[in-house]
Scaffold this motif. Structure first.
Motif, short mmCIF file in Angstrom:
data_model
loop_
_atom_site.label_atom_id
_atom_site.label_comp_id
_atom_site.label_asym_id
_atom_site.label_seq_id
_atom_site.Cartn_x
_atom_site.Cartn_y
_atom_site.Cartn_z
N TYR A 12 0.83 -1.21 0.00
CA TYR A 12 0.00 0.00 0.00
C TYR A 12 0.86 1.26 0.00
O TYR A 12 0.60 2.21 -0.75
CB TYR A 12 -0.94 0.00 1.20
CG TYR A 12 -1.67 1.30 1.38
CD1 TYR A 12 -2.70 1.67 0.52
CD2 TYR A 12 -1.32 2.17 2.40
CE1 TYR A 12 -3.35 2.87 0.67
CE2 TYR A 12 -1.97 3.38 2.56
CZ TYR A 12 -2.98 3.73 1.69
OH TYR A 12 -3.62 4.92 1.85
N ASN A 72 2.21 6.70 -6.98
CA ASN A 72 1.26 7.66 -7.54
C ASN A 72 1.64 9.10 -7.24
O ASN A 72 1.04 10.01 -7.79
CB ASN A 72 -0.15 7.37 -7.03
CG ASN A 72 -0.70 6.09 -7.62
OD1 ASN A 72 -0.33 5.70 -8.72
ND2 ASN A 72 -1.57 5.44 -6.89
N TRP A 118 2.45 1.66 -3.38
CA TRP A 118 1.46 2.12 -4.35
C TRP A 118 1.19 3.61 -4.20
O TRP A 118 1.08 4.34 -5.17
CB TRP A 118 0.18 1.31 -4.18
CG TRP A 118 -0.95 1.80 -5.03
CD1 TRP A 118 -1.13 1.59 -6.37
CD2 TRP A 118 -2.06 2.58 -4.59
NE1 TRP A 118 -2.28 2.19 -6.79
CE2 TRP A 118 -2.88 2.81 -5.71
CE3 TRP A 118 -2.44 3.11 -3.36
CZ2 TRP A 118 -4.04 3.54 -5.64
CZ3 TRP A 118 -3.61 3.83 -3.29
CH2 TRP A 118 -4.39 4.04 -4.43
N ARG A 119 1.09 4.04 -2.93
CA ARG A 119 0.87 5.47 -2.66
C ARG A 119 2.04 6.32 -3.13
O ARG A 119 1.85 7.40 -3.70
CB ARG A 119 0.65 5.68 -1.17
CG ARG A 119 -0.60 6.44 -0.86
CD ARG A 119 -0.83 6.60 0.58
NE ARG A 119 0.16 7.53 1.12
CZ ARG A 119 0.36 7.73 2.39
NH1 ARG A 119 -0.32 7.05 3.27
NH2 ARG A 119 1.24 8.60 2.81
N ARG A 120 3.27 5.83 -2.91
CA ARG A 120 4.46 6.57 -3.35
C ARG A 120 4.58 6.58 -4.86
O ARG A 120 5.05 7.55 -5.45
CB ARG A 120 5.71 5.96 -2.73
CG ARG A 120 6.01 6.46 -1.36
CD ARG A 120 7.39 6.02 -0.92
NE ARG A 120 7.59 4.59 -0.95
CZ ARG A 120 7.29 3.76 0.03
NH1 ARG A 120 6.78 4.21 1.14
NH2 ARG A 120 7.51 2.47 -0.09
#
Length: 127
Positions: free
Chosen positions: A74, A81, A77-79
């Motif tokens: 997670y 984006n 994935w956040r980084r």
């Protein structure tokens, strides 16, 4: 930037270590016994008795490792984006960290799946 470097690598490396604990608890003993090295396993357990504790609580070990792996995925994935800095040197480091994180997370996932197979599925398939 150095502080960001440590923050970026902390979660993937922690997930790697928790995934490796699944190998130590379940895959290594199963592999040694399967190959016929039961006495080697006994020697390892006499030197490292905490392996027995890991094996006894393997469900909790797998839950913790799965949670850490999911959290790391997670965060990655956040980084991914988020945008990298505009400074070319920092942007290069940012892209390098993203690729390093992807490699670590992929390896952690493979290790976790291998440990899961030997802990829960191999007994059902081979015996």
């Amino acid at each position: 930037m150095l502080n960001n470097f440590y923050k970026e690598l902390f979660a993937p490396i922690l997930s790697l270590f928790t995934s490796l604990s699944t190998l130590v608890c379940c895959a290594l003993p199963a592999l040694l016994v399967t190959v016929g090295l039961g006495t080697t396993l006994i020697s390892i357990v006499s030197i490292f008795p905490w392996i027995v504790v890991l094996s006894k609580y393997k469900l909790y070990v797998f839950i913790l490792a799965g949670f850490m792996l999911a959290l790391s995925c997670y965060m990655a994935w956040r980084r991914n984006n988020a945008s990298c800095p505009t400074n070319p040197a920092e942007a290069k480091i940012c892209l390098k960290l993203r690729s390093t994180n992807s490699v670590i997370l992929t390896f952690s996932f493979v290790v976790y799946i291998t440990g899961f197979f030997f802990a829960f599925l191999a007994d059902l398939i081979f015996y």
